[in-house]
Design an enzyme around this catalytic site. Structure first.
Site, mmCIF file in Angstrom:
data_model
loop_
_atom_site.group_PDB
_atom_site.id
_atom_site.type_symbol
_atom_site.label_atom_id
_atom_site.label_comp_id
_atom_site.label_asym_id
_atom_site.label_seq_id
_atom_site.Cartn_x
_atom_site.Cartn_y
_atom_site.Cartn_z
ATOM 1 N N HIS A 64 159.586 -11.759 -118.047
ATOM 2 C CA HIS A 64 159.529 -12.423 -116.744
ATOM 3 C C HIS A 64 158.099 -12.570 -116.227
ATOM 4 O O HIS A 64 157.828 -13.371 -115.341
ATOM 5 C CB HIS A 64 160.422 -11.715 -115.719
ATOM 6 C CG HIS A 64 159.914 -10.432 -115.183
ATOM 7 N ND1 HIS A 64 160.330 -9.202 -115.632
ATOM 8 C CD2 HIS A 64 159.026 -10.172 -114.190
ATOM 9 C CE1 HIS A 64 159.727 -8.248 -114.936
ATOM 10 N NE2 HIS A 64 158.927 -8.808 -114.060
ATOM 11 N N ASP A 112 164.239 -8.725 -121.671
ATOM 12 C CA ASP A 112 163.049 -8.952 -120.837
ATOM 13 C C ASP A 112 161.819 -8.371 -121.543
ATOM 14 O O ASP A 112 161.289 -7.328 -121.162
ATOM 15 C CB ASP A 112 163.255 -8.313 -119.469
ATOM 16 C CG ASP A 112 162.190 -8.699 -118.465
ATOM 17 O OD1 ASP A 112 161.396 -9.621 -118.773
ATOM 18 O OD2 ASP A 112 162.139 -8.083 -117.384
ATOM 19 N N SER A 209 155.442 -4.765 -112.974
ATOM 20 C CA SER A 209 156.199 -5.401 -114.040
ATOM 21 C C SER A 209 155.410 -5.473 -115.340
ATOM 22 O O SER A 209 154.207 -5.738 -115.340
ATOM 23 C CB SER A 209 156.587 -6.826 -113.640
ATOM 24 O OG SER A 209 157.581 -6.829 -112.661
#
Length: 252
Positions: A64, A112, A209
């Site tokens: 992402h 992911d 992230s």
């Protein structure tokens, strides 16, 4: 879904606008060279995500972190614990996301995981080194681990310029999945993912992230992927062991 913090540090996720420039919740300052494998991934010069160095030309991160930025300049900075000074910056030449990653699925973010290839080789030093090991199997529950990053320390907090880290514990996938299924997102967690939780107020937040979840001095077991809110409830990570074959194929 504006509280869905770690997913897509681009402009939107499931149509919801998210804020940027965030850091680790309730973490501690990191010393120089404490996490030599950690890099800052930047879009047009601004920190967006973290990643880990696999080798001189390869960075491991979350899928992402790459979604929505295809037409924008992406670089990686290694060797500094502050975002505004120090370190060396490298241009990204190739961006690879898992072929079954789908940011719009209502089942949550599976697969992911992403890889960046750099135009020039990273210069290694005492402050810049590749990750020592990638997990080859499950690590179990109640395992002490560490997440370093530049995310915010609390909901709607100010941007931090300094690297921080937080100590966490792995929890059962079933317990994590129950929490996420009971949330507004209705996401199930499966064997492609792992979770951590210690207490509310500690954990990952926006800007973390793609960062590595570490056991000991350099065993990477996860990639920061999702959080319900900043430091609230169990954090979800892509399980490195599940994707070892994919990583080896795509790092070449």
């Amino acid at each position: 879904m504006s509280r869905f913090l770690l997913l897509l540090l681009s402009s939107s996720v499931f149509g919801a606008t998210l804020k940027k420039d965030k850091r680790i919740a309730d973490g501690q300052p990191a010393g120089e060279g404490a996490f030599p494998y950690l890099v800052s991934i930047r879009i047009d010069g601004q920190h967006e995500c973290a990643g880990s160095i696999l080798d001189a030309t390869t960075i491991l991160t979350a899928a992402h972190c790459l979604f929505g930025f295809q037409q924008m300049s992406m670089t990686v900075t290694a060797g500094s614990i502050t975002l505004d000074t120090g370190g060396d910056t490298y241009e990204v030449s190739v961006r690879r996301t898992h072929e079954f990653y789908d940011p719009y699925t209502t089942r949550g973010f599976k697969n992911d995981i992403g890889i960046l290839k750099l135009k020039t080789a990273i210069k290694f030093s005492d402050k810049v080194q590749p990750i020592r090991y990638l997990a080859a199997g499950d690590v179990g529950v109640s395992v002490h681990c560490i997440l370093p990053g530049w995310g915010i320390t609390k909901e709607d907090g100010d941007r931090s310029n300094e690297l921080r880290f937080v100590n966490l514990l792995t929890i059962p996938t079933e317990t994590c999945s129950e929490t996420w299924l009971a949330s507004e997102y209705k996401f199930s967690i499966d064997d492609r993912q792992l979770c951590t939780f210690t207490q509310d107020g500690q954990g990952a937040c926006r800007g973390d992230s793609g960062g590595p979840l570490i056991v000991g001095t350099g065993l990477q077991i996860g990639i920061a992927s999702m959080a319900l809110r900043c430091g609230i409830g169990p954090n979800v990570y892509t399980k490195v062991a599940y994707y070892r074959d994919w990583i080896e194929r795509n790092r070449k």
